[in-house]
Design a protein around this motif. Structure first.
Motif, PDB file in Angstrom:
ATOM      1  N   LYS A   1       0.923  -1.224  -0.225  1.00 43.94           N
ATOM      2  CA  LYS A   1      -0.216  -0.154  -0.009  1.00 43.94           C
ATOM      3  C   LYS A   1       0.817   1.320   0.175  1.00 43.94           C
ATOM      4  O   LYS A   1       0.315   2.203  -0.610  1.00 43.94           O
ATOM      5  CB  LYS A   1      -0.868  -0.113   1.098  1.00 43.94           C
ATOM      6  N   GLU A   2       2.019   1.270   0.710  1.00 39.08           N
ATOM      7  CA  GLU A   2       2.710   2.404   0.811  1.00 39.08           C
ATOM      8  C   GLU A   2       4.173   2.325   1.165  1.00 39.08           C
ATOM      9  O   GLU A   2       4.562   1.162   1.760  1.00 39.08           O
ATOM     10  CB  GLU A   2       2.126   3.069   2.171  1.00 39.08           C
TER      11      GLU A   2
ATOM     12  N   SER B   1       6.080   9.824   3.762  1.00 36.83           N
ATOM     13  CA  SER B   1       5.358   8.486   3.216  1.00 36.83           C
ATOM     14  C   SER B   1       4.862   8.879   1.764  1.00 36.83           C
ATOM     15  O   SER B   1       4.815   9.916   1.404  1.00 36.83           O
ATOM     16  CB  SER B   1       3.973   8.667   4.118  1.00 36.83           C
TER      17      SER B   1
ATOM     18  N   VAL C   1       2.370   6.740  -1.320  1.00 37.02           N
ATOM     19  CA  VAL C   1       1.480   5.641  -1.845  1.00 37.02           C
ATOM     20  C   VAL C   1       2.445   4.996  -3.154  1.00 37.02           C
ATOM     21  O   VAL C   1       2.837   5.357  -3.765  1.00 37.02           O
ATOM     22  CB  VAL C   1       0.310   6.339  -2.516  1.00 37.02           C
TER      23      VAL C   1
ATOM     24  N   SER D   1       2.873   3.183  -6.253  1.00 38.17           N
ATOM     25  CA  SER D   1       2.347   3.380  -7.545  1.00 38.17           C
ATOM     26  C   SER D   1       2.091   2.349  -8.039  1.00 38.17           C
ATOM     27  O   SER D   1       0.993   1.580  -8.655  1.00 38.17           O
ATOM     28  CB  SER D   1       3.048   4.563  -8.073  1.00 38.17           C
TER      29      SER D   1
ATOM     30  N   TYR E   1       9.998   1.847  -5.135  1.00 31.71           N
ATOM     31  CA  TYR E   1       9.764   3.100  -5.166  1.00 31.71           C
ATOM     32  C   TYR E   1      10.808   4.264  -5.028  1.00 31.71           C
ATOM     33  O   TYR E   1      11.808   3.756  -4.208  1.00 31.71           O
ATOM     34  CB  TYR E   1       8.829   3.643  -3.874  1.00 31.71           C
TER      35      TYR E   1
ATOM     36  N   TYR F   1       8.057  -0.497   4.028  1.00 27.60           N
ATOM     37  CA  TYR F   1       6.717  -0.486   3.343  1.00 27.60           C
ATOM     38  C   TYR F   1       5.628  -1.056   4.109  1.00 27.60           C
ATOM     39  O   TYR F   1       5.621  -1.467   5.152  1.00 27.60           O
ATOM     40  CB  TYR F   1       7.082  -1.273   2.092  1.00 27.60           C
TER      41      TYR F   1
ATOM     42  N   LYS G   1      -3.382  -2.067   8.177  1.00 29.44           N
ATOM     43  CA  LYS G   1      -1.930  -1.778   7.514  1.00 29.44           C
ATOM     44  C   LYS G   1      -0.953  -2.348   8.524  1.00 29.44           C
ATOM     45  O   LYS G   1      -1.055  -1.942  10.002  1.00 29.44           O
ATOM     46  CB  LYS G   1      -1.854  -0.424   7.329  1.00 29.44           C
TER      47      LYS G   1
END
Length: 253
Positions: free
Chosen positions: A162-163, A174, A176, A178, A183, A202, A210
């Motif tokens: 998710k992140e 933080s 998101v 993609s 990332y 992550y 989460k």
């Protein structure tokens, strides 16, 4: 490496001990209730767990004590305005075991202690595997105005990502997720917050919430060079001058 499913943090209420016969005497303080927040079936390493000891006597609760599975006192604290005691933990394997609590009323020579609460059993589930963090370009040092990317790579088998999170000495970011399990966070080196030691992690969706992974290996962005050193020197001079003016003002007034 996939997330291990062999060890988990699960709260299992245990029957109250009857070892203390005073708990059944008329006028004796009743044992408190021990609860856990948030109340999940299982927890992961690094998650925040709060043990809440609640008593409802006729008088005022002065304080609470928490005990480990060996019966050793680990915390003694004053009661909060709501007459509760709270023990905040970070889930980790070294803190697995049974916990219980008690409370006391009165002061000094009039102090009376309750029987212990039922116990709760805490066990810890391993957090998702750590990502790897690298720099692009990976230079020995960076000048003021240079650009560098923090490249955080989650394990290829990671699902429901998710992140991403980046942790620096002076900044936390933080982002998101993609696409994919990688990332790149781009930094233009303009301030002190843009240099120093960085890690990343992550967030994945597990057990209905989460869950954050273990932290990555550290990388260091070293900001040197003539322009960088000159900026730091100027900034340090301004700080020294302002501090000197402040001290003179305090002395005069």
């Amino acid at each position: 490496m996939p997330v291990s499913e062999s060890v988990f943090l699960h709260v299992v209420p245990q029957p109250a001990s009857s070892a203390d016969p005073s708990a059944f005497l008329p006028g004796a303080l009743q044992p408190p209730e021990l609860s856990v927040q948030p109340n999940y079936p299982e927890y992961f390493e690094g998650e925040r767990v709060v043990l809440i000891c609640s008593a409802f006597p006729n008088g005022t609760v002065e304080g609470y004590r928490f005990f480990d599975q060996d019966g050793q006192q680990i915390v003694k604290m004053a009661a909060d305005p709501y007459q509760k005691g709270k023990l905040v933990l970070r889930a980790e394997s070294s803190k697995m075991g049974n916990y219980s609590c008690d409370y006391w009323t009165g002061k000094a020579d009039t102090e009376v202690t309750s029987a212990q609460s039922h116990s709760v059993s805490l066990q810890v589930k391993e957090a998702p595997e750590a990502p790897t963090l690298s720099l692009n370009p990976n230079l020995i040092e960076y000048n003021l105005g240079d650009s560098v990317s923090l490249v955080c790579s989650a394990p290829p088998e990671t699902k429901k990502l998710k992140e991403f999170q980046f942790y620096g000495d002076r900044i936390s970011i933080s982002a998101v997720a993609s696409y994919g399990n990688i990332y790149m966070y781009n930094i233009s080196i303009m301030e002190l917050k843009d240099v120093g030691l960085f890690r990343c992690g992550y967030i994945v969706h597990l057990s209905g919430r989460k869950v954050i992974s273990k932290k990555s290996n550290p990388v260091t962005v070293v900001g040197l060079g003539a322009r960088w050193e000159r900026m730091l020197a100027i900034g340090g001079s301004f700080f020294t001058i302002n501090s000197f003016i402040f001290l003179i003002s305090r002395w005069c007034f």
